[in-house]
Structures are given as C-alpha cells and as structure tokens.
Write a protein that holds these residues in place. Structure first.
Motif, PDB file in Angstrom:
ATOM      1  N   ARG A  80       0.829  -1.219   0.000  1.00 57.95           N
ATOM      2  CA  ARG A  80       0.000   0.000   0.000  1.00 57.95           C
ATOM      3  C   ARG A  80       0.859   1.262   0.000  1.00 57.95           C
ATOM      4  NH1 ARG A  80      -3.343  -2.821   4.460  1.00 57.95           N
ATOM      5  NH2 ARG A  80      -1.274  -2.566   5.250  1.00 57.95           N
ATOM      6  N   LEU A  81       1.961   1.234   0.749  1.00 54.35           N
ATOM      7  CA  LEU A  81       2.869   2.387   0.743  1.00 54.35           C
ATOM      8  C   LEU A  81       3.458   2.575  -0.658  1.00 54.35           C
ATOM      9  CD1 LEU A  81       4.543   4.632   2.072  1.00 54.35           C
ATOM     10  CD2 LEU A  81       6.213   2.870   2.717  1.00 54.35           C
ATOM     11  N   PHE A  82       3.890   1.492  -1.271  1.00 55.67           N
ATOM     12  CA  PHE A  82       4.425   1.565  -2.639  1.00 55.67           C
ATOM     13  C   PHE A  82       3.388   2.163  -3.591  1.00 55.67           C
ATOM     14  CE2 PHE A  82       4.495  -0.598  -6.812  1.00 55.67           C
ATOM     15  CZ  PHE A  82       5.609   0.038  -7.342  1.00 55.67           C
ATOM     16  N   ALA A  83       2.178   1.624  -3.556  1.00 57.49           N
ATOM     17  CA  ALA A  83       1.128   2.088  -4.465  1.00 57.49           C
ATOM     18  C   ALA A  83       0.812   3.568  -4.226  1.00 57.49           C
ATOM     19  CB  ALA A  83      -0.126   1.240  -4.303  1.00 57.49           C
ATOM     20  N   ARG A  84       0.752   3.976  -2.968  1.00 58.07           N
ATOM     21  CA  ARG A  84       0.451   5.375  -2.642  1.00 58.07           C
ATOM     22  C   ARG A  84       1.565   6.299  -3.163  1.00 58.07           C
ATOM     23  NH1 ARG A  84      -0.669   4.711   2.382  1.00 58.07           N
ATOM     24  NH2 ARG A  84       1.403   5.136   3.222  1.00 58.07           N
ATOM     25  N   GLN A  85       2.818   5.926  -2.922  1.00 61.59           N
ATOM     26  CA  GLN A  85       3.928   6.748  -3.394  1.00 61.59           C
ATOM     27  C   GLN A  85       3.989   6.765  -4.923  1.00 61.59           C
ATOM     28  OE1 GLN A  85       7.413   5.289  -1.316  1.00 61.59           O
ATOM     29  NE2 GLN A  85       7.009   6.608   0.442  1.00 61.59           N
ATOM     30  N   PHE A  86       3.723   5.626  -5.542  1.00 60.01           N
ATOM     31  CA  PHE A  86       3.723   5.558  -6.999  1.00 60.01           C
ATOM     32  C   PHE A  86       2.682   6.524  -7.561  1.00 60.01           C
ATOM     33  CE2 PHE A  86       2.843   4.073 -11.217  1.00 60.01           C
ATOM     34  CZ  PHE A  86       4.061   3.604 -11.685  1.00 60.01           C
ATOM     35  N   GLN A  88       1.385   9.165  -6.161  1.00 59.54           N
ATOM     36  CA  GLN A  88       1.770  10.554  -5.892  1.00 59.54           C
ATOM     37  C   GLN A  88       2.779  11.061  -6.912  1.00 59.54           C
ATOM     38  OE1 GLN A  88       3.167  10.208  -1.862  1.00 59.54           O
ATOM     39  NE2 GLN A  88       1.146  10.579  -0.980  1.00 59.54           N
ATOM     40  N   HIS A  89       3.615  10.196  -7.431  1.00 59.48           N
ATOM     41  CA  HIS A  89       4.652  10.594  -8.382  1.00 59.48           C
ATOM     42  C   HIS A  89       4.217  10.436  -9.837  1.00 59.48           C
ATOM     43  CE1 HIS A  89       8.192  11.262  -5.745  1.00 59.48           C
ATOM     44  NE2 HIS A  89       7.435  10.600  -4.909  1.00 59.48           N
ATOM     45  N   ASN A  90       3.010   9.932 -10.059  1.00 62.98           N
ATOM     46  CA  ASN A  90       2.545   9.680 -11.427  1.00 62.98           C
ATOM     47  C   ASN A  90       1.133  10.196 -11.658  1.00 62.98           C
ATOM     48  OD1 ASN A  90       4.815   8.049 -12.687  1.00 62.98           O
ATOM     49  ND2 ASN A  90       4.493   6.979 -10.751  1.00 62.98           N
ATOM     50  N   GLN A  91       0.878  11.407 -11.215  1.00 61.74           N
ATOM     51  CA  GLN A  91      -0.400  12.091 -11.427  1.00 61.74           C
ATOM     52  C   GLN A  91      -1.613  11.216 -11.114  1.00 61.74           C
ATOM     53  OE1 GLN A  91       2.007  12.135 -14.178  1.00 61.74           O
ATOM     54  NE2 GLN A  91       2.897  13.836 -13.052  1.00 61.74           N
ATOM     55  N   GLY A  92      -1.552  10.474 -10.019  1.00 62.44           N
ATOM     56  CA  GLY A  92      -2.685   9.673  -9.590  1.00 62.44           C
ATOM     57  C   GLY A  92      -2.836   8.340 -10.285  1.00 62.44           C
ATOM     58  N   CYS A  93      -1.904   7.994 -11.140  1.00 65.77           N
ATOM     59  CA  CYS A  93      -1.971   6.731 -11.879  1.00 65.77           C
ATOM     60  C   CYS A  93      -1.401   5.600 -11.011  1.00 65.77           C
ATOM     61  CB  CYS A  93      -1.174   6.843 -13.167  1.00 65.77           C
ATOM     62  SG  CYS A  93      -1.206   5.352 -14.179  1.00 65.77           S
ATOM     63  N   PRO A  94      -2.207   4.587 -10.687  1.00 67.48           N
ATOM     64  CA  PRO A  94      -1.694   3.463  -9.898  1.00 67.48           C
ATOM     65  C   PRO A  94      -0.749   2.594 -10.721  1.00 67.48           C
ATOM     66  CG  PRO A  94      -3.966   3.059 -10.509  1.00 67.48           C
ATOM     67  CD  PRO A  94      -3.629   4.442 -10.996  1.00 67.48           C
ATOM     68  N   PRO A  95       0.103   1.827 -10.053  1.00 67.12           N
ATOM     69  CA  PRO A  95       1.086   1.020 -10.785  1.00 67.12           C
ATOM     70  C   PRO A  95       0.458   0.030 -11.765  1.00 67.12           C
ATOM     71  CG  PRO A  95       1.250   0.621  -8.409  1.00 67.12           C
ATOM     72  CD  PRO A  95       0.255   1.697  -8.615  1.00 67.12           C
ATOM     73  N   SER A  96      -0.668  -0.545 -11.414  1.00 64.88           N
ATOM     74  CA  SER A  96      -1.298  -1.516 -12.324  1.00 64.88           C
ATOM     75  C   SER A  96      -1.772  -0.838 -13.608  1.00 64.88           C
ATOM     76  CB  SER A  96      -2.461  -2.220 -11.635  1.00 64.88           C
ATOM     77  OG  SER A  96      -3.394  -1.265 -11.179  1.00 64.88           O
ATOM     78  N   ARG A  97      -2.265   0.371 -13.505  1.00 62.16           N
ATOM     79  CA  ARG A  97      -2.708   1.103 -14.694  1.00 62.16           C
ATOM     80  C   ARG A  97      -1.506   1.628 -15.488  1.00 62.16           C
ATOM     81  NH1 ARG A  97      -6.559   5.542 -13.320  1.00 62.16           N
ATOM     82  NH2 ARG A  97      -4.920   7.015 -13.834  1.00 62.16           N
ATOM     83  N   TRP A  98      -0.413   1.960 -14.807  1.00 65.27           N
ATOM     84  CA  TRP A  98       0.808   2.420 -15.495  1.00 65.27           C
ATOM     85  C   TRP A  98       1.272   1.336 -16.472  1.00 65.27           C
ATOM     86  CZ3 TRP A  98       3.770   6.732 -15.943  1.00 65.27           C
ATOM     87  CH2 TRP A  98       5.016   6.564 -16.538  1.00 65.27           C
ATOM     88  N   ARG A  99       1.311   0.111 -15.994  1.00 69.10           N
ATOM     89  CA  ARG A  99       1.761  -0.993 -16.850  1.00 69.10           C
ATOM     90  C   ARG A  99       0.871  -1.102 -18.085  1.00 69.10           C
ATOM     91  NH1 ARG A  99       3.591  -6.131 -14.435  1.00 69.10           N
ATOM     92  NH2 ARG A  99       5.567  -5.465 -15.258  1.00 69.10           N
ATOM     93  N   GLY A 100      -0.426  -1.017 -17.912  1.00 68.45           N
ATOM     94  CA  GLY A 100      -1.341  -1.151 -19.036  1.00 68.45           C
ATOM     95  C   GLY A 100      -1.249  -0.024 -20.032  1.00 68.45           C
ATOM     96  N   SER A 101      -0.891   1.186 -19.549  1.00 68.75           N
ATOM     97  CA  SER A 101      -0.841   2.340 -20.455  1.00 68.75           C
ATOM     98  C   SER A 101       0.553   2.603 -21.016  1.00 68.75           C
ATOM     99  CB  SER A 101      -1.343   3.583 -19.724  1.00 68.75           C
ATOM    100  OG  SER A 101      -0.474   3.908 -18.651  1.00 68.75           O
ATOM    101  N   ASN A 102       1.543   1.848 -20.532  1.00 68.56           N
ATOM    102  CA  ASN A 102       2.929   2.043 -20.979  1.00 68.56           C
ATOM    103  C   ASN A 102       3.575   0.708 -21.287  1.00 68.56           C
ATOM    104  OD1 ASN A 102       3.458   5.030 -20.500  1.00 68.56           O
ATOM    105  ND2 ASN A 102       2.520   4.377 -18.586  1.00 68.56           N
ATOM    106  N   PRO A 103       3.106   0.015 -22.299  1.00 69.76           N
ATOM    107  CA  PRO A 103       3.678  -1.299 -22.600  1.00 69.76           C
ATOM    108  C   PRO A 103       5.135  -1.197 -23.020  1.00 69.76           C
ATOM    109  CG  PRO A 103       2.238  -0.591 -24.376  1.00 69.76           C
ATOM    110  CD  PRO A 103       2.120   0.439 -23.278  1.00 69.76           C
ATOM    111  N   GLY A 104       5.889  -2.238 -22.639  1.00 69.90           N
ATOM    112  CA  GLY A 104       7.319  -2.250 -22.949  1.00 69.90           C
ATOM    113  C   GLY A 104       7.612  -2.747 -24.334  1.00 69.90           C
TER     114      GLY A 104
END
Length: 104
Positions: A80-86, A88-104
């Motif tokens: 939860r701390l990781f997700a909250r900090q993530f 905060q540093h990514n305009q409210g985008c949670p890590p799970s959504r970051w992966r989906g919107s930024n494919p490698g």
C-alpha cells in the motif's frame, strides 16, 4: 556527494539512512543534508522515494514482474505504501494502470 548518490541508486532495495549516506560522503549529517538538497533540489528522503518510483516505472514497463514483485524488488514491505507513493509521483496513476498504459 556523487559517491553517496551512486550508493543510493545502486541498491534501491535497501533503505539507506541520511546518516549512512553522510558517512559515505564523509560529511556530518546536517551538512550532507544541506549540500544534498542544494545539489539535487530535493530532500534526501524525497530523492530516495523518487529514485525508487523511477525504477518502478522501468520495471513495470520492461519486465513481466507483477506489481507486488516490483514493490518487493525495490524494498517495499508494504504494498500500500508503494502504491500510494507511486500514485503521488505519477499524477494519480496506480502502478497496475501504469503498466497497461505504458507497454514495454
């Protein structure tokens, strides 16, 4: 100062303290803190969090690690701390959504 910054970035899974970084730089903690902020524009803690989150974005984009594994790889015992900090540093985008919107 560069030696301390390299130490922090080389082992993002380890929570380094200001005192440890100051010792590497051979400075008193107060002096190190002031010089660190002057050089990086961030407090020591803010820099450490930002470096972890930057690496988390890379891992989420470039690897198949799941979000919990990314958090663990970066030394987070509390997802939860990781997700909250993530977020905060990514305009409210949670890590799970970051992966989906930024494919490698």
């Amino acid at each position: 100062m560069r030696i301390a910054i390299n130490m922090l970035r080389s082992r993002l899974d380890q929570r380094r303290t200001l005192a440890e970084a100051a010792a590497v730089a051979k400075l008193a903690p107060d002096t190190f803190s002031r010089l660190f902020r002057a050089e990086t524009g961030r407090t020591f803690r803010a820099y450490c969090v930002a470096a972890r989150i930057e690496r988390a974005r890379e891992l989420l984009t470039e690897t198949a690690l799941n979000v919990t594994e990314v958090a663990q790889a970066l030394g987070y015992n509390d997802y939860r701390l990781f997700a909250r900090q993530f977020e905060q540093h990514n305009q409210g985008c949670p890590p799970s959504r970051w992966r989906g919107s930024n494919p490698g």
